[in-house]
Design an enzyme around this catalytic site. Structure first.
Site, PDB file in Angstrom:
ATOM      1  N   ASP A  67      65.658  18.643 -12.800  1.00  0.00           N
ATOM      2  CA  ASP A  67      65.640  19.522 -11.636  1.00  0.00           C
ATOM      3  C   ASP A  67      66.254  18.850 -10.411  1.00  0.00           C
ATOM      4  O   ASP A  67      66.524  17.653 -10.409  1.00  0.00           O
ATOM      5  CB  ASP A  67      64.195  19.967 -11.332  1.00  0.00           C
ATOM      6  CG  ASP A  67      63.192  18.813 -11.392  1.00  0.00           C
ATOM      7  OD1 ASP A  67      63.628  17.655 -11.398  1.00  0.00           O
ATOM      8  OD2 ASP A  67      61.984  19.077 -11.432  1.00  0.00           O
ATOM      9  N   ASN A 136      49.538  21.046 -10.712  1.00  0.00           N
ATOM     10  CA  ASN A 136      49.160  22.395 -11.156  1.00  0.00           C
ATOM     11  C   ASN A 136      49.672  22.685 -12.576  1.00  0.00           C
ATOM     12  O   ASN A 136      49.720  23.839 -12.992  1.00  0.00           O
ATOM     13  CB  ASN A 136      49.696  23.443 -10.176  1.00  0.00           C
ATOM     14  CG  ASN A 136      51.206  23.356 -10.013  1.00  0.00           C
ATOM     15  OD1 ASN A 136      51.866  22.585 -10.708  1.00  0.00           O
ATOM     16  ND2 ASN A 136      51.760  24.155  -9.124  1.00  0.00           N
ATOM     17  N   HIS A 138      52.755  21.938 -13.659  1.00  0.00           N
ATOM     18  CA  HIS A 138      54.187  22.228 -13.776  1.00  0.00           C
ATOM     19  C   HIS A 138      54.917  21.100 -14.493  1.00  0.00           C
ATOM     20  O   HIS A 138      54.494  19.944 -14.481  1.00  0.00           O
ATOM     21  CB  HIS A 138      54.827  22.587 -12.426  1.00  0.00           C
ATOM     22  CG  HIS A 138      55.037  21.480 -11.453  1.00  0.00           C
ATOM     23  ND1 HIS A 138      54.684  21.584 -10.121  1.00  0.00           N
ATOM     24  CD2 HIS A 138      55.591  20.267 -11.589  1.00  0.00           C
ATOM     25  CE1 HIS A 138      55.016  20.468  -9.499  1.00  0.00           C
ATOM     26  NE2 HIS A 138      55.561  19.650 -10.367  1.00  0.00           N
ATOM     27  N   GLU A 143      56.868  26.223 -12.239  1.00  0.00           N
ATOM     28  CA  GLU A 143      55.564  26.435 -11.616  1.00  0.00           C
ATOM     29  C   GLU A 143      54.753  27.456 -12.418  1.00  0.00           C
ATOM     30  O   GLU A 143      55.317  28.221 -13.216  1.00  0.00           O
ATOM     31  CB  GLU A 143      55.774  26.973 -10.199  1.00  0.00           C
ATOM     32  CG  GLU A 143      56.503  26.016  -9.262  1.00  0.00           C
ATOM     33  CD  GLU A 143      55.595  24.945  -8.675  1.00  0.00           C
ATOM     34  OE1 GLU A 143      54.664  24.480  -9.373  1.00  0.00           O
ATOM     35  OE2 GLU A 143      55.830  24.554  -7.520  1.00  0.00           O
TER      36      GLU A 143
HETATM   37  C1  GLP Z   1      57.794  16.866  -9.091  1.00  0.00           C
HETATM   38  C2  GLP Z   1      58.877  16.860 -10.172  1.00  0.00           C
HETATM   39  C3  GLP Z   1      58.264  16.829 -11.565  1.00  0.00           C
HETATM   40  C4  GLP Z   1      57.193  15.748 -11.618  1.00  0.00           C
HETATM   41  C5  GLP Z   1      56.087  16.089 -10.665  1.00  0.00           C
HETATM   42  C6  GLP Z   1      54.929  15.118 -10.705  1.00  0.00           C
HETATM   43  O1  GLP Z   1      57.349  18.133  -8.815  1.00  0.00           O
HETATM   44  N1  GLP Z   1      59.750  17.992 -10.101  1.00  0.00           N
HETATM   45  O2  GLP Z   1      59.280  16.624 -12.525  1.00  0.00           O
HETATM   46  O3  GLP Z   1      56.692  15.622 -12.927  1.00  0.00           O
HETATM   47  O4  GLP Z   1      56.656  16.081  -9.355  1.00  0.00           O
HETATM   48  O5  GLP Z   1      55.190  14.052  -9.870  1.00  0.00           O
HETATM   49  P1  GLP Z   1      54.428  12.687  -9.925  1.00  0.00           P
HETATM   50  O6  GLP Z   1      54.914  11.979 -11.133  1.00  0.00           O
HETATM   51  O7  GLP Z   1      54.858  11.997  -8.642  1.00  0.00           O
HETATM   52  O8  GLP Z   1      52.982  12.996  -9.957  1.00  0.00           O
END
Ligand code: GLP
Length: 241
Positions: A67, A136, A138, A143
């Site tokens: 993304d 959440n 995702h 989402e």
């Molecule tokens: C963002 C990214 C995701 C990632 C998520 C969790 O939203 N788009 O790909 O998995 O954050 O982030 P973290 O690893 O910092 O908890």
């Protein structure tokens, strides 16, 4: 679904790096699906060490990232392109021309998404997809929704995701409200999927996503239907399993 419990973040990162290293050794011209966030930084650090010690060669690897924020340029230090360059690509011998991230500066969402689907298609599909897990549930920026998305699309980020991401920006106003993300179908088409998750705050969503019902309200729950998923969770994240 194979769930590996790691002692802590460092061990989770080393085991994840073992998986990715094995993939590169077994298929040097593999396609890696890569992720951003705080979860994979330790894994990328381990991969860099293995490259530096001469144990890993990225020269034939192709990568496709999940993304990108809509509206951020590759030079913006909060863009996912910048993240990948600074956390991995600049430190290993990957050919940058074969590292793909959705084009955050393409204002035409339909074009940005169609172009990215074509990139994935032209790569011949993803051999190993690395994923983090949002608070959440995702994955990428898929989402919670009423239905699972198919290909790449432009998503309105939820208030909880915008809030979670605010820690990286100097003010709430600067946090992008939209992103381009690979769809659930594109993720599910990967031959292998590796999920890394750490910390107490994720314990509830880990339980819901990997032992609860499969529903687009918890996007990661769909991974229960994939034939080859490994989840590496540290002790805290796995504490409710
Ligand atoms: C963002 C990214 C995701 C990632 C998520 C969790 O939203 N788009 O790909 O998995 O954050 O982030 P973290 O690893 O910092 O908890």
């Amino acid at each position: 679904m194979n769930i590996i419990k790691a002692e802590d973040y460092q061990q989770m990162s080393r085991i994840a790096a073992n998986f990715i290293s094995a993939q590169i050794v077994l298929k040097p011209d593999c396609v890696l699906g890569l992720a951003t966030g705080s979860s994979p930084t330790g894994t990328y650090g381990e991969l860099i060490k293995r490259y530096q010690s001469g144990d890993l060669d990225f020269s034939k690897v192709t990568s496709v990232n999940l993304d990108e924020y809509k509206g951020l340029s590759p030079e913006n230090d909060q863009s996912y392109r910048y993240f990948m360059d600074t956390n991995l690509f600049n430190h290993v011998n990957i050919d940058k021309n074969r590292t793909y991230v959705p084009d955050g500066l393409e204002p035409d969402a339909a074009k940005a998404c169609a172009d990215y689907d074509a990139v994935i298609e032209n790569c011949g599909g993803i051999d190993l997809q690395l994923l983090g897990l949002g608070n959440n549930g995702h994955i990428g920026f898929n989402e919670p929704a009423d239905a699972f998305a198919k290909g790449t699309y432009c998503v309105d980020l939820t208030p909880s995701t915008i809030e979670a991401n605010a820690r990286f920006f100097s003010s709430m106003d600067e946090v992008p409200k939209q992103a381009y993300t690979m769809g659930i179908q594109s993720i599910m088409k990967a031959k292998k999927i590796l999920v890394i998750v750490s910390g107490k705050a994720k314990a509830g969503i880990v339980k819901e996503a990997f032992t609860g019902s499969v529903t687009p309200k918890v996007p990661a729950s769909v991974l229960q239907l994939h034939p080859d998923v490994t989840v590496i969770a540290d002790k805290e994240a796995a504490s409710l399993l």
